[in-house]
Design an enzyme around this catalytic site. Sequence first.
Site, PDB file in Angstrom:
ATOM      1  N   LYS A   5      63.367 -84.814 -49.120  1.00  0.00           N
ATOM      2  CA  LYS A   5      62.497 -83.900 -48.739  1.00  0.00           C
ATOM      3  C   LYS A   5      61.458 -84.129 -47.866  1.00  0.00           C
ATOM      4  CE  LYS A   5      61.457 -82.619 -52.776  1.00  0.00           C
ATOM      5  NZ  LYS A   5      62.121 -83.716 -53.599  1.00  0.00           N
TER       6      LYS A   5
ATOM      7  N   ARG B 103      62.056 -88.653 -64.059  1.00  0.00           N
ATOM      8  CA  ARG B 103      61.560 -87.799 -62.966  1.00  0.00           C
ATOM      9  C   ARG B 103      62.856 -86.810 -62.899  1.00  0.00           C
ATOM     10  NH1 ARG B 103      60.171 -91.627 -58.607  1.00  0.00           N
ATOM     11  NH2 ARG B 103      59.836 -89.766 -57.287  1.00  0.00           N
TER      12      ARG B 103
HETATM   13  P1  AMP Z   1      56.854 -86.902 -55.117  1.00  0.00           P
HETATM   14  O1  AMP Z   1      56.140 -87.884 -54.088  1.00  0.00           O
HETATM   15  O2  AMP Z   1      56.873 -85.350 -54.546  1.00  0.00           O
HETATM   16  O3  AMP Z   1      57.988 -87.216 -55.881  1.00  0.00           O
HETATM   17  O4  AMP Z   1      55.559 -86.954 -56.354  1.00  0.00           O
HETATM   18  C1  AMP Z   1      55.222 -87.988 -57.156  1.00  0.00           C
HETATM   19  C2  AMP Z   1      54.459 -87.411 -58.306  1.00  0.00           C
HETATM   20  O5  AMP Z   1      53.551 -86.454 -58.267  1.00  0.00           O
HETATM   21  C3  AMP Z   1      55.532 -86.741 -59.347  1.00  0.00           C
HETATM   22  O6  AMP Z   1      56.405 -87.259 -59.933  1.00  0.00           O
HETATM   23  C4  AMP Z   1      54.410 -85.885 -60.173  1.00  0.00           C
HETATM   24  O7  AMP Z   1      53.821 -86.938 -61.194  1.00  0.00           O
HETATM   25  C5  AMP Z   1      53.421 -85.669 -59.189  1.00  0.00           C
HETATM   26  N1  AMP Z   1      53.417 -84.397 -58.526  1.00  0.00           N
HETATM   27  C6  AMP Z   1      53.753 -83.981 -56.979  1.00  0.00           C
HETATM   28  N2  AMP Z   1      53.849 -82.982 -56.753  1.00  0.00           N
HETATM   29  C7  AMP Z   1      53.610 -82.127 -58.132  1.00  0.00           C
HETATM   30  C8  AMP Z   1      53.636 -80.829 -58.441  1.00  0.00           C
HETATM   31  N3  AMP Z   1      53.672 -79.746 -57.779  1.00  0.00           N
HETATM   32  N4  AMP Z   1      53.227 -80.540 -59.702  1.00  0.00           N
HETATM   33  C9  AMP Z   1      53.038 -81.303 -60.696  1.00  0.00           C
HETATM   34  N5  AMP Z   1      52.999 -82.847 -60.390  1.00  0.00           N
HETATM   35  C10 AMP Z   1      53.434 -83.135 -59.067  1.00  0.00           C
END
Ligand code: AMP
Length: 209
Positions: free
Chosen positions: A13, A163
């Site tokens: 994404k 995750r």
């Molecule tokens: P990502 O890089 O999008 O995989 O996000 C990394 C981590 O950030 C996730 O595993 C969550 O711990 C936190 N995170 C990112 N976006 C959100 C969200 N909208 N709500 C809650 N936690 C988030």
Amino acid sequence: MNLIFLGPPGAGKGTQAKIICQEFGYTYLGTGDLLRSLVSRSDPLALKAKEFMEKGELVPDSLMVEIVSGQLKTLKNGFILDGFPRTLEQAQILEEMLKELGIQIDHVIYFHLDDAEAENRLSNRYQCKNCGNIYNSNLGQCPKCGGSLFRRKDDEPETIRKRLEVYHLQTAPLLEYYERRGKLKRIDAQGSVEEISGRIKSILRNGKN
Ligand code: AMP
């Protein structure tokens, strides 16, 4: 166009959102990147968020709203939300905020990828410390800018499984939420970066894939 990119971790994404934003001049709002830059600080809000991220859990909605609401309020037409919303509560909060701003989401693009492939991609993912580009093997140095590559702490096997579990439990219900609103467009997230960008652009052009 105002878009939301939805899908499991490792579906690509972020990579695609950055490509589409650059090509179409859209604003990129990725909550993962936003949180990672926040947790490099050491104030209480940052430390609290870091605790959840390192465990592979979601940062609680109340904390998340505190972190992103300022940015959401400044959104103008032409953006991609990557990684937000991730819970039904966040989706409802977003809907309210966009209503107040008089902004509509055009498409919610769902990147479909099975768990085995997501796990495989995440465990071989390396990111450039300097430009943030992502690679699927450790090339040592970033081919784009020469920066050093690192593995995210939450890309360790245990955390990856957590995750994915969190995704199915808390984020996957959003598929039905946006399907009911007629916004959901599904794409196959397997293929080359160019192929997947092509699928997204076809939705932007035709309103469907
Ligand atoms: P990502 O890089 O999008 O995989 O996000 C990394 C981590 O950030 C996730 O595993 C969550 O711990 C936190 N995170 C990112 N976006 C959100 C969200 N909208 N709500 C809650 N936690 C988030």
